[in-house]
Motif scaffolding. Structure first.
Motif, mmCIF file in Angstrom:
data_model
loop_
_atom_site.group_PDB
_atom_site.id
_atom_site.type_symbol
_atom_site.label_atom_id
_atom_site.label_comp_id
_atom_site.label_asym_id
_atom_site.label_seq_id
_atom_site.Cartn_x
_atom_site.Cartn_y
_atom_site.Cartn_z
ATOM 1 N N GLY A 33 48.796 48.771 -5.684
ATOM 2 C CA GLY A 33 48.857 50.189 -5.995
ATOM 3 C C GLY A 33 48.319 50.500 -7.384
ATOM 4 N N GLY A 52 49.352 59.347 -1.676
ATOM 5 C CA GLY A 52 49.312 60.634 -2.355
ATOM 6 C C GLY A 52 48.551 60.604 -3.660
ATOM 7 N N SER A 53 48.336 59.421 -4.202
ATOM 8 C CA SER A 53 47.652 59.302 -5.496
ATOM 9 C C SER A 53 46.145 59.129 -5.364
ATOM 10 C CB SER A 53 48.216 58.108 -6.272
ATOM 11 O OG SER A 53 49.584 58.290 -6.522
ATOM 12 N N GLY A 110 57.664 53.336 0.645
ATOM 13 C CA GLY A 110 57.643 54.242 -0.506
ATOM 14 C C GLY A 110 56.391 54.065 -1.349
ATOM 15 N N PHE A 111 56.021 52.808 -1.591
ATOM 16 C CA PHE A 111 54.788 52.560 -2.343
ATOM 17 C C PHE A 111 53.567 53.037 -1.571
ATOM 18 C CE2 PHE A 111 57.177 49.035 -4.589
ATOM 19 C CZ PHE A 111 57.311 49.755 -5.760
ATOM 20 N N LEU A 143 53.420 55.540 0.552
ATOM 21 C CA LEU A 143 53.349 57.000 0.442
ATOM 22 C C LEU A 143 52.910 57.436 -0.951
ATOM 23 C CD1 LEU A 143 56.552 58.007 2.423
ATOM 24 C CD2 LEU A 143 54.176 58.198 3.170
ATOM 25 N N LEU A 144 53.424 56.759 -1.970
ATOM 26 C CA LEU A 144 53.019 57.083 -3.338
ATOM 27 C C LEU A 144 51.523 56.845 -3.538
ATOM 28 C CD1 LEU A 144 53.774 57.751 -6.328
ATOM 29 C CD2 LEU A 144 54.028 55.278 -6.628
ATOM 30 N N GLU A 145 51.045 55.716 -3.075
ATOM 31 C CA GLU A 145 49.633 55.389 -3.248
ATOM 32 C C GLU A 145 48.753 56.300 -2.409
ATOM 33 O OE1 GLU A 145 49.305 51.233 -2.464
ATOM 34 O OE2 GLU A 145 50.909 50.770 -3.874
#
Length: 164
Positions: free
Chosen positions: A158, A77-78, A70-71, A73-75
């Motif tokens: 992240g 996308g960021s 999850g982290f 994917l979040l990172e």
């Protein structure tokens, strides 16, 4: 029914020895047999408790460990597209270093009891999983806490995405 003639006396012998006695077939057990059966039930109960504790800890560890994806994917996308591989590689390295550090020195520094005041913090047990074969419950606690150790490193990496 697929029963052979040899199985019928065995089944009736088992029923006479271990099932509740009825008025037509009184079957009694001695105190020694009762104590042996009670010890068997208690041992089975302890084994089930140990198994369920282990399954629960592994499930919780997997949930914590899936936070890494999850982290990631979040990172990913960021950050900008050109830095996506960099941040995903960094997350993989953080997981490997987190588990390795927890294996070498993290667990004893966090959880071992101090055995003597002259030793370093954490005492002398637990480095490189020393003493884990004597107490198997330490392994499930170790892997659960290792997942948190590695996840903490992923959160910090992240926060620094595209800032270094």
């Amino acid at each position: 029914l697929g029963l052979t003639l040899a199985a019928v006396p065995l089944a009736s012998h088992f029923a006479a020895r271990h099932l509740r006695p009825t008025m037509s077939s009184p079957a009694f057990v001695t105190q020694a047999e009762f104590d042996a059966m009670k010890q068997g039930v208690l041992q089975n109960h302890a084994d089930w408790d140990e198994s369920l504790d282990t399954l629960w800890m592994l499930l919780a560890m997997m949930l914590v460990f899936f936070m890494h994806s999850g982290f990631s994917l979040l990172e990913a996308g960021s950050v900008r597209f050109k830095n996506t591989q960099n941040i995903l590689g960094k997350n993989l390295i953080v997981v490997v270093i987190g588990f390795t550090t927890w294996y070498m020195i993290g667990y004893p520094l966090a959880w071992s009891a101090t055995e003597a005041t002259s030793r370093i913090h954490g005492g002398g047990r637990g480095y490189f999983m020393d003493g884990f074969w004597e107490n198997k419950s330490l392994i499930r606690a170790w892997i659960f806490q290792a997942a948190f150790c590695a996840t903490g490193g992923t959160i910090v990496s992240g926060a620094m995405a595209e800032r270094t």
